[in-house]
Design a protein around this motif. Structure first.
Motif, PDB file in Angstrom:
ATOM      1  N   TYR A 219      39.319 -35.747  29.146  1.00 34.34           N
ATOM      2  CA  TYR A 219      38.056 -36.719  29.148  1.00 34.34           C
ATOM      3  C   TYR A 219      38.459 -37.788  28.438  1.00 34.34           C
ATOM      4  CZ  TYR A 219      36.017 -32.034  29.276  1.00 34.34           C
ATOM      5  OH  TYR A 219      35.700 -30.541  29.797  1.00 34.34           O
TER       6      TYR A 219
ATOM      7  N   ASN B 240      21.697 -36.232  24.124  1.00 32.37           N
ATOM      8  CA  ASN B 240      22.703 -35.220  23.549  1.00 32.37           C
ATOM      9  C   ASN B 240      23.854 -34.361  24.509  1.00 32.37           C
ATOM     10  OD1 ASN B 240      23.246 -35.618  20.679  1.00 32.37           O
ATOM     11  ND2 ASN B 240      20.782 -34.991  20.734  1.00 32.37           N
TER      12      ASN B 240
ATOM     13  N   MET C 235      27.067 -33.279  25.356  1.00 34.71           N
ATOM     14  CA  MET C 235      28.116 -32.720  23.965  1.00 34.71           C
ATOM     15  C   MET C 235      29.457 -33.533  23.864  1.00 34.71           C
ATOM     16  SD  MET C 235      26.195 -30.442  22.578  1.00 34.71           S
ATOM     17  CE  MET C 235      27.670 -30.508  21.269  1.00 34.71           C
ATOM     18  N   GLU C 236      29.684 -34.221  25.086  1.00 32.94           N
ATOM     19  CA  GLU C 236      30.737 -35.365  24.897  1.00 32.94           C
ATOM     20  C   GLU C 236      30.320 -36.783  24.571  1.00 32.94           C
ATOM     21  OE1 GLU C 236      34.080 -37.588  27.494  1.00 32.94           O
ATOM     22  OE2 GLU C 236      32.139 -37.132  28.495  1.00 32.94           O
ATOM     23  N   PRO C 237      30.415 -37.221  23.237  1.00 30.17           N
ATOM     24  CA  PRO C 237      29.788 -38.507  23.174  1.00 30.17           C
ATOM     25  C   PRO C 237      30.384 -39.502  24.175  1.00 30.17           C
ATOM     26  CG  PRO C 237      30.736 -37.399  21.254  1.00 30.17           C
ATOM     27  CD  PRO C 237      31.192 -36.468  22.267  1.00 30.17           C
TER      28      PRO C 237
ATOM     29  N   VAL D   9      34.116 -35.743  32.603  1.00 28.37           N
ATOM     30  CA  VAL D   9      32.921 -36.117  31.855  1.00 28.37           C
ATOM     31  C   VAL D   9      32.171 -35.030  31.406  1.00 28.37           C
ATOM     32  CG1 VAL D   9      30.796 -37.439  31.740  1.00 28.37           C
ATOM     33  CG2 VAL D   9      32.754 -38.468  33.101  1.00 28.37           C
ATOM     34  N   GLY D  10      31.941 -35.060  29.846  1.00 22.43           N
ATOM     35  CA  GLY D  10      31.302 -33.800  29.148  1.00 22.43           C
ATOM     36  C   GLY D  10      29.996 -33.747  29.165  1.00 22.43           C
ATOM     37  N   GLY D  11      29.312 -33.671  30.342  1.00 24.13           N
ATOM     38  CA  GLY D  11      27.762 -33.549  30.648  1.00 24.13           C
ATOM     39  C   GLY D  11      27.033 -35.081  30.478  1.00 24.13           C
TER      40      GLY D  11
ATOM     41  N   PHE E 181      23.532 -35.665  32.151  1.00 21.65           N
ATOM     42  CA  PHE E 181      22.239 -35.441  32.368  1.00 21.65           C
ATOM     43  C   PHE E 181      21.126 -36.764  32.531  1.00 21.65           C
ATOM     44  CE2 PHE E 181      24.286 -32.505  29.143  1.00 21.65           C
ATOM     45  CZ  PHE E 181      24.153 -31.364  30.059  1.00 21.65           C
TER      46      PHE E 181
ATOM     47  N   HIS F 185      30.446 -33.706  36.527  1.00 17.37           N
ATOM     48  CA  HIS F 185      30.377 -33.655  35.139  1.00 17.37           C
ATOM     49  C   HIS F 185      29.790 -32.453  34.753  1.00 17.37           C
ATOM     50  CE1 HIS F 185      27.598 -36.531  36.681  1.00 17.37           C
ATOM     51  NE2 HIS F 185      26.761 -36.161  35.920  1.00 17.37           N
ATOM     52  N   GLY F 186      30.300 -31.197  35.306  1.00 16.03           N
ATOM     53  CA  GLY F 186      29.617 -29.898  35.000  1.00 16.03           C
ATOM     54  C   GLY F 186      29.166 -29.268  36.275  1.00 16.03           C
TER      55      GLY F 186
END
Ligand code: FES
Ligand code: FES
Lengths: 788, 158
Positions: free
Chosen positions: A25, A199, A201-203, A252-254, A256, A505-506
């Motif tokens: 990440y 939100n 989870m990865e900022p 990339v941690g999500g 949305f 990213h997921g």
């Protein structure tokens, strides 16, 4: 013949690195000599900056630079942009105020960026920022959309009188007004679509790096669409020409939606890396994510629907005010217009629909696309008013829907969309079966005996995905086309590399894209590598959002077709046959009806060997690319049903059953699709039951700025979902697929709230259905009936 | 700066840290073990869970100095000789992850949960996951994965 790989629940290729802690990440990357950025943010919702003194911070320990809006302006770095121009009813273009990456003389929301401090460590940068002196002249703030246009509301931008960005309309007004002349029934509803904070989870994080030798920048960033980031930062913001700017979005941690947009921090880190002569890294703390990630939803709406005596829908009239926040984020303007108004016909053969939308500025974080983007707002409205209509007309809500379903395709709605395929009754019937609708009255009675209130709510939703046909969106004001590209390279030893502009990213692209390749060429999945997220390797792409991977996958299919065609010509030469006689079976190129053949890797080697075929007729090598511009939107649709049980003593609402039946067209990997549904529904239930981004109406402070105040759905807040699929293939792409990423978040909120209002017998009820709100609603009716 | 030593994934390590350095930052920045993630600043998300002396701990809630002399296991230390731990394998098998960001914390929490509570059912697993947030999966497949792993590990012990 082995079982077909396309359509199978293949376990994900990417998982090994994630379950072993080997994901990469953005915050996992450190560049040699890097310094760390800390952004000084406005603590006030609205203020003039009288003076800004950064001298003490400049000389603080470990500081390598302090930069402000003045420095940006001096370097002629442009402001952030909104890429979709919406026109008002009167034909005038939207009225947008400037959006500098670092504020110049005014701050407009809590969290607005004022200055950046760059130092040897994150802690030193933060320490130094405390030494910056800002003198503010406080101004009054407005935070909610319904108050923004008032004559007493503070003005945010001189360009937008009464804080109004545009006043947009869509639909057939005359026919709609006519439908309301003398209908048997008119159903009215007022509702709010609550503000959400995405939100992932990865900022968010960014590292800017400048190479003095080549004059080129690299930006590592948490982005869903690195090429778009490069284009915008180059062409509009003016950081560097595109060939001198590389953007890398690693794991990339999500996202949305929240990582589509081009944010101030990434622009500033990139620009600052040259100024301070060191790579500059910034990673958001969660409280910064709350303050400064683009939020979602935040609409207030009044609507009415006209129906005849038998329950046939005649017309639908809607007035919405959409909160844009303090500035227009990258795609903000399109969300409450073309992603919202166009879906207001729902699954219904509605002859007349007319919608008006005012977009307004307020002293809050910018609002932009969040999972579903506009379509959840449309669905929430349509499905709540339809449920209310059933109650008013004393009809079964499933039957009222059935009566009004679109049944012939293609179907032209009054609000632009042309539905190409679907079978809404099939999903409804399957969902009724899965929830055991017939058994509901008995369950309700049984619950009553225990002193509990049971309710059941429907949502038969439709959405438009596969964003999007370039000509269509272009004519509606989009600044870019929304095609996708793919490149397929076969190595001389027979592995396949796919370069795609879609970003994962997921979503599991490394598996699903590889399934298409392995399925077509008959090679093992391990021999396929999917490469994405780096503008230096991938030629171009528009990224991932709007369930648009159908577009990326179609580009891949087109490229694979070209590779296969060329491979057959090469095979024909090597095997001394005609290309028309070459067939590809189980990973082998064969001359039909003979035993002459080449394995895939043999063919690949031949393609690069060169002396086996006439290179003046066929170029050596095996590498093809394709761009695909979708012919139409795709239209996933389905039926979600929620059953709740409420404890009237406490207002605690429990989802006892949740059924999701979706028609996503053809499915590449059912395991991944089901996972997308689970996640989407969880976010939808979050919106309906738990989540609410709240600003103090006076001070404009974000009251829900951490996980202590903003209720994220946790494992024990959520039920197990029952998921079903129906299938009508999508006619507008060769794979027949429609997209599945957003359906859950779009469909579920009205199903939940319809169930709650069914249980408590109350019409006006706003999300989220917290115990307090439910309890108050129950008790308000008690008092009313006691008074009567 | 004060010195700190501990055993991480079976290896003795030491370093110098500012007193305010959190264990998670020591692991990520000093040791470059970046599998342990930071998802919040209020000890709510569980992305940072590691094992300290055999117990699940949110490593953002502990100073590096407090772990002086401790045995620490991170997600990188779970697989042995390239063989996934049964919980890791179950997450893969049951699609218990999407973006993967919460995953290391989820897995470390699950390993601890299975150790403490050999008879897990769905309700208990959901309650025990109270300290871990996932935004992608809706939890259903995480719960499924943990349940499957707990049954498998019980079978292996029997
Ligand atoms: S980072 Fe430790 S709990 Fe969120
Ligand atoms: S898999 Fe993305 S946060 Fe859990």
């Amino acid at each position: 013949m082995t079982a077909p790989i396309v359509g199978a629940a293949i376990r994900r290729k990417e998982d090994f690195r994630f379950v072993t802690g080997n994901g990469h990440y953005t915050d996992d990357i450190n560049r040699p000599g890097q310094a760390y950025a800390y952004f000084l943010r406005s603590p006030h919702a609205h203020a003039k900056i009288k003076s800004l003194n950064v001298e003490a911070a400049r000389s603080a320990k470990g500081v390598v630079g302090v930069l402000t809006g003045k420095d940006l302006a001096a370097d002629k770095i442009g402001g952030l942009i909104c890429g979709w121009t919406i026109h008002s009813k009167d034909g005038s273009p939207m009225k947008a105020g400037a959006h500098p990456a670092l504020a110049v003389d005014t701050v407009r929301y809590v969290g607005d960026h004022i200055a950046v401090v760059i130092a040897d460590s994150p802690a030193l940068a933060r320490d130094a920022a405390e030494k910056i002196e800002v003198d503010y002249d406080l101004l009054p703030a407005v935070t909610t959309p319904d108050k923004a246009q008032g004559s007493d509301a503070p003005q945010l931008h001189a360009e937008a009188p009464r804080n109004t960005v545009y006043q947009w309309e869509l639909g057939n007004k005359k026919e709609t007004d006519a439908a309301f002349k003398s209908p048997a029934h008119v159903v009215k509803l007022k509702l709010t679509n609550n503000r959400l904070i995405p939100n992932a989870m990865e900022p968010r994080a960014a590292i800017g790096e400048y190479d003095q030798g080549t004059g080129a920048y690299t930006l590592y960033v948490t982005s869903q669409n690195p090429h778009v980031a490069r284009l915008v930062m180059s062409a509009f913001i003016g950081i560097a020409p595109e060939h001198k700017l590389r953007v890398v979005a690693p794991d990339v941690g999500g996202g949305f939606g929240s990582k589509i947009f081009i944010y101030a921090e990434e622009v500033v880190c990139t620009w600052a890396s040259k100024k301070v002569g060191r790579p500059v890294k910034w990673t958001a703390e969660r409280s910064e994510s709350f303050l400064s990630d683009a939020h979602g939803r935040d609409h207030v709406t009044e609507a009415e629907m006209a129906l005849d005596a038998q329950g046939k829908m005649l017309g639908f009239r809607i007035k919405t005010i959409a909160n844009m926040g303090a500035y227009l984020s990258t795609f903000a303007s399109s969300v409450p217009t073309y992603l919202y108004g166009t879906l207001l016909s729902g699954q219904y053969a509605l002859p007349a629909v007319y919608v008006e939308v005012d977009a307004v500025y307020t002293n809050t974080a910018p609002v932009d696309a969040y999972r579903g983007a506009g379509r959840p707002e449309a669905t929430y409205l349509v499905e709540r008013i339809v449920e209310e209509a059933a109650r008013q007309l004393k009809m079964d809500p499933a039957e009222l829907r059935r009566k009004n379903f679109v049944r012939t395709f293609p179907h032209q709605t009054p609000v632009i969309m042309n539905y190409d395929a679907g079978d809404y009754e099939a999903s409804l019937d399957e969902a009724l079966k899965l929830i055991d609708y017939k058994g509901f009255p008995a369950r309700k009675v049984e619950a009553q005996k225990r002193g509990k209130l049971r309710g059941l709510g429907f949502s038969t939703y439709i959405e438009a995905c596969g964003l999007a046909p370039s000509a269509a969106v272009g004519s509606l004001g989009a600044g870019v086309g929304l095609w996708e590209s793919a490149e397929v390279r076969v190595t001389p030893t027979g592995q396949v590399e796919v370069f795609t502009g879609a970003h994962s990213h997921g979503q599991g692209h490394e598996t699903t894209f590889a399934q298409l390749v392995a399925g077509r060429f008959g090679i093992p999945l391990e021999n396929v590598e999917i490469i994405h997220g780096d503008t230096n390797s991938v030629q171009f792409g528009m990224g991932t959002y709007g369930s648009r991977t159908a577009v990326g996958m179609t580009a891949l299919v087109k490229a694979l077709e070209k590779v296969e065609a060329k491979a057959k010509r090469i095979a024909a030469h090597v095997l001394e046959a005609s290309a028309a006689d070459i067939v590809l079976e189980n990973g082998e190129f064969k001359v039909a009806g003979t035993d002459r053949k080449l394995a895939f890797h043999e063919l690949a080697l031949n393609a690069y060997t060169g002396h086996k075929f006439p290179t003046h007729e066929i170029e050596p090598g095996l590498k093809e690319s394709a761009f695909w511009d979708p012919l139409n939107f795709t239209f996933p649709a389905g039926c979600h049903i929620c059953e709740v049980e409420i404890d009237p003593e406490t207002g605690v609402t429990k989802i006892v059953a949740f059924v999701a039946v979706d028609d996503f067209g053809k499915v590449i990997n059912p395991m991944i699709v089901e996972g997308q549904v689970h996640g989407g529904v969880a976010q939808g239930i979050g919106q309906a039951m738990l989540e609410h981004g709240v600003y103090d109406p006076e001070s404009g402070q974000l009251l829900t700025g951490s996980y202590m105040d903003y209720t994220m759905p946790r494992a024990d807040d959520l039920p197990s979902y029952k998921v079903g699929l129906t299938e009508t293939p999508c006619p507008s792409n060769p794979l027949g697929m429609k997209g599945c990423g957003e359906a859950g978040a779009i469909a579920s909120p009205p199903a939940v709230i319809n169930a709650v209002t069914d249980a408590i017998g109350i019409k006006e009820f706003e999300m989220p259905a917290t115990p307090e709100r439910v309890w108050r609603a129950i008790n308000s009716t008690k008092h009313k009936s006691a008074a009567e | 700066m004060p010195g700190v030593s501990m055993t991480v994934n079976g290896k003795a390590v030491s370093g110098e840290v500012e007193a305010r350095t959190l264990l998670v930052h020591f692991l990520r920045e000093n040791l470059r073990l970046t599998g342990t993630h930071v998802g919040c600043d209020t000890s709510q998300c569980g992305a940072c869970v590691v094992h300290v002396n055999g117990k699940a701990v949110k490593s953002c809630t502990m100073l590096a100095l407090q772990a002086d002399g401790a045995q620490v296991t991170t997600i990188e230390g779970l697989a042995k000789n390239g063989e996934l731990h049964p919980v890791q394998a179950a997450f893969k098998e049951h699609h218990g992850l999407q973006c993967g960001f919460c995953t290391p914390g989820m897995i470390m929490t699950a390993v601890d949960m299975i150790r403490r509570l050999p008879d897990l059912d769905e309700t208990t697993i959901r309650q025990q996951l109270e300290g871990n947030l996932c935004r992608c999966t809706g939890y259903q497949n995480i719960v499924k994965a943990i349940h499957a792993a707990s049954l498998e590990m019980k079978g292996a012990r029997a």
